[in-house]
Design an enzyme around this catalytic site. Sequence first.
Site, PDB file in Angstrom:
ATOM      1  N   CYS A   1       0.885  -1.158   0.000  1.00  0.00           N
ATOM      2  CA  CYS A   1       0.000   0.000   0.000  1.00  0.00           C
ATOM      3  C   CYS A   1       0.923   1.208   0.000  1.00  0.00           C
ATOM      4  CB  CYS A   1      -0.917   0.010   1.220  1.00  0.00           C
ATOM      5  SG  CYS A   1      -1.859   1.538   1.368  1.00  0.00           S
TER       6      CYS A   1
ATOM      7  N   CYS B   1      -0.551   4.374   2.172  1.00  0.00           N
ATOM      8  CA  CYS B   1      -0.592   4.294   3.651  1.00  0.00           C
ATOM      9  C   CYS B   1      -0.164   2.894   4.065  1.00  0.00           C
ATOM     10  CB  CYS B   1      -1.955   4.708   4.198  1.00  0.00           C
ATOM     11  SG  CYS B   1      -3.362   3.904   3.428  1.00  0.00           S
ATOM     12  N   SER B   2      -1.079   2.081   4.570  1.00  0.00           N
ATOM     13  CA  SER B   2      -0.675   0.735   4.983  1.00  0.00           C
ATOM     14  C   SER B   2      -1.857  -0.227   4.927  1.00  0.00           C
ATOM     15  CB  SER B   2      -0.086   0.772   6.397  1.00  0.00           C
ATOM     16  OG  SER B   2      -1.035   1.346   7.282  1.00  0.00           O
ATOM     17  N   CYS B   3      -2.717  -0.094   3.914  1.00  0.00           N
ATOM     18  CA  CYS B   3      -3.901  -0.955   3.789  1.00  0.00           C
ATOM     19  C   CYS B   3      -3.469  -2.427   3.752  1.00  0.00           C
ATOM     20  CB  CYS B   3      -4.679  -0.603   2.520  1.00  0.00           C
ATOM     21  SG  CYS B   3      -5.393   1.054   2.586  1.00  0.00           S
TER      22      CYS B   3
END
Lengths: 95, 194
Positions: free
Chosen positions: B102, B105-107
């Site tokens: 991701c 962000c950090s999905c």
Amino acid sequence: MTPRTDRFAVGDRVRTRTVDVDGHTRLPRYARGAVGVVVQPAGVHPLADDRARGVSGPPQTVYHVRFAAADLFGAGDHTVTVELWNDYLTPVEGP
Amino acid sequence: MSHDSSLISAQVRHVEALLEQRGLLDAGEIDTRIDEFLAGGTPANGARIVARAWVDPGFASRLLADANGAIREIGLSMAGGLQEQRLKVVANTDGEHNVVVCTLCSCYPIALLGPSPGWYKSEAYRSRVVRDPRGVLREFGVELPAGTQVSVWDASAESRYLVLPRRPEGTEGLAEDELAALVTRKGLIGTAAV
């Protein structure tokens, strides 16, 4: 209810928009203004750019769009598949 | 990466305190919600999915076509959060290796797999794996043949991803739970072969 008609079909070539938006967007900068191929629809969702501004809009189709790394970075033999909202995309005509 | 001393952590604590003062949140409510969200989320879920796909070709094809429907068959779901998230499973083959990131962000499929590893959220991984996946994978100890197509998936919208690794050779005699024990969290993200 009329079935929803997706604007793009699998295999269609699309170009991503080049606008430097003034706020949140989910079109990664590295994939701006690039030509890729639709590989699959990825659901129907409100545009994240609008939601981040507290604006409500109709949900729209999101697509998995595959890019050749060389088209994004000028090098690389891999592909990068990004999930992109309909609004980010315009059709590319021809082969 | 969040640390208690970081500016963002201080900002979050401040907002949380304001919400509590104004009666919009009960004390500790956020922790409770986070605990509920994470309950049951563990890489073992992903390992079960992979092992089932290895032993059951019908399940594997349903998984690739409609992962949300297929994982319900084995009692799992992507509905652990506020809404059910779409799961997309991508299969490694002889000729293709998939890796998930991701970049924005950090999905990550938290409801299914639990919290993501720290490196997955690092700027180094997020910025480099889209440009040079072979180099990053090499640092993880994954050396791919030159002829293997590398496919990077950037979770930039509402889908969450799981990699279906190739079944290792010599595992024909193993039972499903023994196969599941071979699958690692890195394998589910694509930074390990299995």
